[in-house]
Design a protein around this motif. Structure first.
Motif, mmCIF file in Angstrom:
data_model
loop_
_atom_site.group_PDB
_atom_site.id
_atom_site.type_symbol
_atom_site.label_atom_id
_atom_site.label_comp_id
_atom_site.label_asym_id
_atom_site.label_seq_id
_atom_site.Cartn_x
_atom_site.Cartn_y
_atom_site.Cartn_z
ATOM 1 N N ALA A 142 0.612 -1.421 0.294
ATOM 2 C CA ALA A 142 -0.184 -0.251 -0.306
ATOM 3 C C ALA A 142 1.261 1.090 -0.493
ATOM 4 O O ALA A 142 0.714 2.603 -0.811
ATOM 5 N N ARG A 143 1.683 1.088 0.898
ATOM 6 C CA ARG A 143 2.810 2.477 1.079
ATOM 7 C C ARG A 143 3.638 2.662 -0.269
ATOM 8 O O ARG A 143 3.803 3.725 -0.942
ATOM 9 N N THR A 144 3.604 1.282 -1.427
ATOM 10 C CA THR A 144 4.388 1.571 -1.988
ATOM 11 C C THR A 144 3.534 2.288 -3.723
ATOM 12 O O THR A 144 4.186 2.864 -4.264
ATOM 13 N N GLN A 145 2.229 1.954 -3.306
ATOM 14 C CA GLN A 145 1.341 2.586 -4.416
ATOM 15 C C GLN A 145 0.729 3.319 -3.474
ATOM 16 O O GLN A 145 0.308 4.746 -4.642
ATOM 17 N N VAL A 146 1.157 4.038 -2.637
ATOM 18 C CA VAL A 146 0.739 5.516 -2.370
ATOM 19 C C VAL A 146 2.024 6.524 -3.105
ATOM 20 O O VAL A 146 1.744 7.176 -3.837
ATOM 21 N N GLU A 147 3.329 5.780 -2.767
ATOM 22 C CA GLU A 147 4.481 6.561 -3.952
ATOM 23 C C GLU A 147 4.267 6.448 -4.887
ATOM 24 O O GLU A 147 4.842 7.764 -5.697
ATOM 25 N N GLN A 179 -7.028 6.814 -3.712
ATOM 26 C CA GLN A 179 -7.710 5.573 -3.277
ATOM 27 C C GLN A 179 -6.622 4.454 -2.800
ATOM 28 O O GLN A 179 -5.855 3.832 -1.602
ATOM 29 N N ALA A 180 -5.410 5.245 -2.979
ATOM 30 C CA ALA A 180 -3.757 4.667 -2.680
ATOM 31 C C ALA A 180 -3.519 4.662 -1.065
ATOM 32 O O ALA A 180 -3.155 3.855 -0.708
ATOM 33 N N GLU A 181 -3.814 6.286 -1.238
ATOM 34 C CA GLU A 181 -4.502 6.419 0.702
ATOM 35 C C GLU A 181 -4.910 5.759 1.667
ATOM 36 O O GLU A 181 -4.328 5.387 2.216
ATOM 37 N N ALA A 182 -5.972 5.183 1.183
ATOM 38 C CA ALA A 182 -7.066 4.485 1.594
ATOM 39 C C ALA A 182 -6.736 3.194 2.222
ATOM 40 O O ALA A 182 -6.525 2.639 3.636
ATOM 41 N N ASN A 183 -6.297 3.040 1.030
ATOM 42 C CA ASN A 183 -5.908 1.832 0.642
ATOM 43 C C ASN A 183 -4.347 1.517 2.333
ATOM 44 O O ASN A 183 -4.350 0.284 3.195
ATOM 45 N N LYS A 184 -3.379 2.453 1.723
ATOM 46 C CA LYS A 184 -2.272 2.224 2.976
ATOM 47 C C LYS A 184 -2.586 2.296 4.868
ATOM 48 O O LYS A 184 -2.516 1.732 5.078
ATOM 49 N N VAL A 185 -3.654 2.647 4.879
ATOM 50 C CA VAL A 185 -4.283 3.016 6.086
ATOM 51 C C VAL A 185 -4.871 1.619 6.300
ATOM 52 O O VAL A 185 -4.809 1.453 7.587
ATOM 53 N N LEU A 186 -5.860 0.670 5.138
ATOM 54 C CA LEU A 186 -6.754 0.129 5.450
ATOM 55 C C LEU A 186 -5.819 -1.047 6.327
ATOM 56 O O LEU A 186 -5.524 -2.008 6.925
ATOM 57 N N ALA A 187 -4.517 -0.904 5.373
ATOM 58 C CA ALA A 187 -3.580 -2.297 5.450
ATOM 59 C C ALA A 187 -2.602 -1.889 6.962
ATOM 60 O O ALA A 187 -2.143 -2.996 7.179
ATOM 61 N N GLN A 188 -2.414 -0.740 7.265
ATOM 62 C CA GLN A 188 -2.312 0.057 8.683
ATOM 63 C C GLN A 188 -2.772 -0.705 9.839
ATOM 64 O O GLN A 188 -2.333 -0.990 11.134
ATOM 65 N N ALA A 189 -4.375 -0.487 9.620
ATOM 66 C CA ALA A 189 -5.162 -1.314 10.514
ATOM 67 C C ALA A 189 -5.625 -2.771 10.681
ATOM 68 O O ALA A 189 -5.110 -3.097 12.009
ATOM 69 N N GLU A 190 -5.271 -3.402 9.831
ATOM 70 C CA GLU A 190 -5.231 -4.331 9.812
ATOM 71 C C GLU A 190 -4.416 -5.861 10.218
ATOM 72 O O GLU A 190 -3.876 -6.201 10.895
ATOM 73 N N LEU A 191 -2.630 -4.726 10.159
ATOM 74 C CA LEU A 191 -1.433 -4.598 10.149
ATOM 75 C C LEU A 191 -1.998 -4.528 12.375
ATOM 76 O O LEU A 191 -0.904 -5.410 12.584
ATOM 77 N N ALA A 192 -2.061 -3.699 12.404
ATOM 78 C CA ALA A 192 -1.949 -3.181 13.893
ATOM 79 C C ALA A 192 -3.675 -4.588 15.018
ATOM 80 O O ALA A 192 -3.008 -4.974 16.125
ATOM 81 N N LYS A 193 -4.553 -4.785 13.509
ATOM 82 C CA LYS A 193 -5.237 -5.598 14.420
ATOM 83 C C LYS A 193 -4.766 -6.910 14.924
ATOM 84 O O LYS A 193 -4.488 -7.930 15.375
#
Length: 365
Positions: A142-147, A179-193
């Motif tokens: 997700a971070r790569t997609q944002v970059e 959309q890339a920024e939103a996917n990054k936030v979602l992936a970070q939340a899944e990692l935290a969970k």
């Protein structure tokens, strides 16, 4: 002339026939002697009553607890049986079908319990390291997609100012970046969970699910146990040691579930006849003269010269309507009787359950 001669003759013949008929009807009645003499009171004063021979255990009507079709009869008239010995068998196919269904239900409940426990173990143990690595990799993607979206948007800005690119292309690039920024936030939340492991509330809910599954399994096992008890009860057994007095059961006959019924109405009737009792009906008008300590004797029908001594056992202290009839011409049926139980010593004499006795009890009044 002939007619005049016949008429007097007919009159004479009719008169003679009438006289003969009257004489025949007035002939003396020949009395027929009784087959046996009635029992005579051996005491000066006595209370008399009709008695019936019964087992010391009384007659026990053995009916099934569960109704059904009789498929086998083991009891035989006059057979001595022990407590627990099979008497007859009720068709067990309906119960067997229910048992098979109950066993299948138990298997389903056991699987549900296993599944609920596995889910609880997974929640309590937290996520595996593999799940954490996968979640971290998704954050990197997700971070790569944002970059990449930022880079494309930065390249598009000069082209947009020089009017080389269109507004539509600019809108697509902006939306792709969001959309890339939103996917990054979602992936970070899944990692935290994933790194946090199971939530306490989720664990509590799953523990309740395990208890519910175990309770359903216990209920299914209890149902199976009840059916197995019913299966055993379809083999009707002797409740006490005794002798088979009657067998009313027949193969193929439907017998309903037993309740309190007459002692002779059961599919099989048992009784302890090693010793015998006599149940005596004492008319309510004679109750005041009855003395339980007085001598008492009984005479069986047809053997009125042999007095059988009786021993007092008990009084059943409830006056009931008279049910035992002796057939005497002066017998009252609109009365009530007190039932008294005596033990009878038959010795070598043949006495049978249900046999009627003439009983006399000495009375001083």
């Amino acid at each position: 002339m002939v007619r005049q001669a016949i008429l007097p003759v007919l009159a004479v013949v009719g008169f003679a026939a009438a006289v003969w008929a009257v004489n025949k009807q007035s002939a003396p009645i020949v009395s027929v002697p009784a087959a046996t003499n009635p029992a005579m009171n051996p005491f000066g004063r006595a209370v008399s009553g009709a008695g019936v021979v019964e087992p010391t255990s009384e007659s026990i009507a053995v009916s099934p607890a569960i109704g059904g079709i009789i498929v086998d009869v083991f009891a035989v008239w006059g057979q001595n049986v022990k407590a627990g010995q099979p008497l007859y068998q009720i068709d067990a196919r309906p119960i067997n079908a229910q048992i098979a269904q109950a066993k299948a239900e138990i298997a389903i409940r056991q699987a549900s319990v296993a599944q609920a426990k596995a889910s609880l173990d997974r929640l309590q143990a937290g996520n595996r390291e593999e799940d954490k690595r996968i979640a971290a990799a998704r954050v990197d993607v997700a971070r790569t997609q944002v970059e990449e979206a930022n880079d494309q948007w930065a390249r598009l800005k000069p082209l947009l100012e020089s009017r080389v690119s269109t507004e539509d292309e600019a809108s697509r690039r902006r939306f792709a970046l969001k959309q890339a920024e939103a996917n990054k936030v979602l992936a970070q939340a899944e990692l935290a969970k994933t790194e946090a492991g199971g939530w306490a509330l989720d664990v509590g809910v799953q523990e309740a699910a395990v208890r519910a599954a175990e309770a359903e399994l216990t209920a299914a096992k209890a149902k199976l146990l009840a059916l197995e008890v019913d299966l055993d009860r379809l083999t009707v057994r002797a409740p006490v040691d005794g002798t088979v007095l009657r067998v009313n059961a027949r193969k193929g006959q439907y017998v309903p579930a037993g309740g309190v019924s007459a002692s002779t109405d059961g599919a099989v009737v048992l009784g302890d006849i090693e010793h015998l009792h006599v149940r005596v009906d004492i008319d309510e008008t004679d109750v005041a003269r009855f003395d339980k300590t007085a001598k008492a004797v009984a005479f069986s029908r047809g053997a009125t010269r042999i007095a059988l001594p009786l021993e007092f056992v008990r009084i059943e202290p409830y006056v009931i309507p008279k049910r035992q009839l002796t057939g005497a011409s002066n017998e009252r049926v609109d009365t009530r009787v007190l039932q008294v139980i005596y033990r009878i010593d038959k010795g070598d004499r043949p006495l049978f359950v249900g046999q009627q006795m003439d009983v006399f009890i000495e009375s001083g009044r």
